[in-house]
Design an enzyme around this catalytic site. Sequence first.
Site, PDB file in Angstrom:
ATOM      1  N   ASP A 177      -5.072  -8.240  -3.357  1.00 39.73           N
ATOM      2  CA  ASP A 177      -5.322  -8.014  -1.939  1.00 39.73           C
ATOM      3  C   ASP A 177      -6.630  -8.651  -1.467  1.00 39.73           C
ATOM      4  O   ASP A 177      -6.693  -9.847  -1.244  1.00 39.73           O
ATOM      5  CB  ASP A 177      -5.296  -6.511  -1.662  1.00 39.73           C
ATOM      6  CG  ASP A 177      -5.282  -6.170  -0.187  1.00 39.73           C
ATOM      7  OD1 ASP A 177      -5.290  -7.093   0.637  1.00 39.73           O
ATOM      8  OD2 ASP A 177      -5.260  -4.976   0.159  1.00 39.73           O
ATOM      9  N   HIS A 233       0.826  -1.207   0.000  1.00 44.61           N
ATOM     10  CA  HIS A 233       0.000   0.000   0.000  1.00 44.61           C
ATOM     11  C   HIS A 233       0.862   1.260   0.000  1.00 44.61           C
ATOM     12  O   HIS A 233       0.785   2.054  -0.930  1.00 44.61           O
ATOM     13  CB  HIS A 233      -1.011   0.032   1.151  1.00 44.61           C
ATOM     14  CG  HIS A 233      -1.922  -1.142   1.192  1.00 44.61           C
ATOM     15  ND1 HIS A 233      -2.747  -1.480   0.138  1.00 44.61           N
ATOM     16  CD2 HIS A 233      -2.135  -2.095   2.146  1.00 44.61           C
ATOM     17  CE1 HIS A 233      -3.423  -2.573   0.433  1.00 44.61           C
ATOM     18  NE2 HIS A 233      -3.065  -2.977   1.650  1.00 44.61           N
TER      19      HIS A 233
END
Length: 444
Positions: free
Chosen positions: A317, A266
């Site tokens: 993810d 991220h």
Amino acid sequence: MRLTYWCEHAWLGTHVEPGVALDVTDGRITAVRPGVDTPPQGAVPLRGLTVPGLANAHSHAFHRALRGTVQVGSGTFWTWREVMYQVASRLTPDTYFALARAVYAEMALAGITAVGEFHYLHHAPGGTPYADPNAMGEALIAAAGEAGIRITLLDTAYLSSGFGAAPEPHQLRFSDGTAEAWAVRASLLKDRDGVRIGAAVHSVRAVPADQLSTVAQWAADRQAPLHVHLSEQTAENDACLAAHGCTPTRLLADHGVLGPRTTGVHNTHLTDEDIALLGGTGTGTCMCPTTERDLADGIGPAVALQRAGSPLSLGSDSHAVIDLLEEARAMELDERLRSRTRGHWTAAALLRAATADGHAALGWPDAGRLETGALADFTTIALDTVRTAGPVPRLAAETAVFAASAADVRHTVVGGRHVVRDGAHCLIPDVPRALKDSIAALHR
């Protein structure tokens, strides 16, 4: 085993080449022969654009069971997390195997040949270890094998509910108690054919600062990949500043976590100093745009990170969708929205993030390229669907990245073996049914 694949068009890292024969022996490419206009005798034809296999550098397989259910109502990352915990509480080694097998088959259908599984569901609910302390991790490894893709199991240290606080009841099955105990259990996992064992720090809130170096040293001793969720939420940054007087990136740097084998996942809410630290140490960045937008996380500074020296990779993810082509173009298109300018990455650069750099982040440096000596992992994207028909072949890479979807994948080859042929999975005949049944089992 020796065979030849004939690519109608192949992306060779910098350009699209028509008529390329790939000779494969024992799972590796032994020759790349351009200028072959028609399929040689006995060759397996791959019509469309063949690219190196896609690397999904960040996965939580069980999050696939949340698809759709978390789109009801409003909220934040933190309210979404409560629903995620409910699903996590229902998993057993058997149900996790069934779900992950179906999820990894979905990935293969999307052209993914390797997955990085960020794995922290270690124990039974309540925290009691299984008879085999790695039963859950081994279930994931077996699932990837049956689905026909490679896996890097990123065994994750998750010890605290936040900056030293004890785990909450629904987090007990994630925790080994201490980093030392985590290292003992993780050491029982071994590399094998199609499998790499790596490590992960769940986050700076979930691993106390004085135990970060234990995880980092474990990975360093094995030259293994090390991943970490980093600055996904501003609340985590604020809590880290309150607890330690510094940003999460600085805390990781001070405890030896950053470096070229490390990937921050991220990397959304960073200071200029954070970006310089990540780039200067060669720490990678895994962007997960479809999850970051689904969870309203924000748009990370991927352009600045890459310029600073941080290699970019991509992950699906939470599996809001499983489509690495969408992840690649979303990185560019989200940056266009943020900056109101176009053209931050070429199609070639985005494909590199989805292939070679993603594989490198997962400990597969010999994958992600159509080159002699590389692993024979590749995928073919159709150029004759309603999304991809039209442009001239030399723009096939641009078409694939900016218009194609997972639905346009026709072939996936892993280790020289067809896993997906003509859009159908060769090992799991009904992937939608496998997904439906495995998710339904969690709600009985």
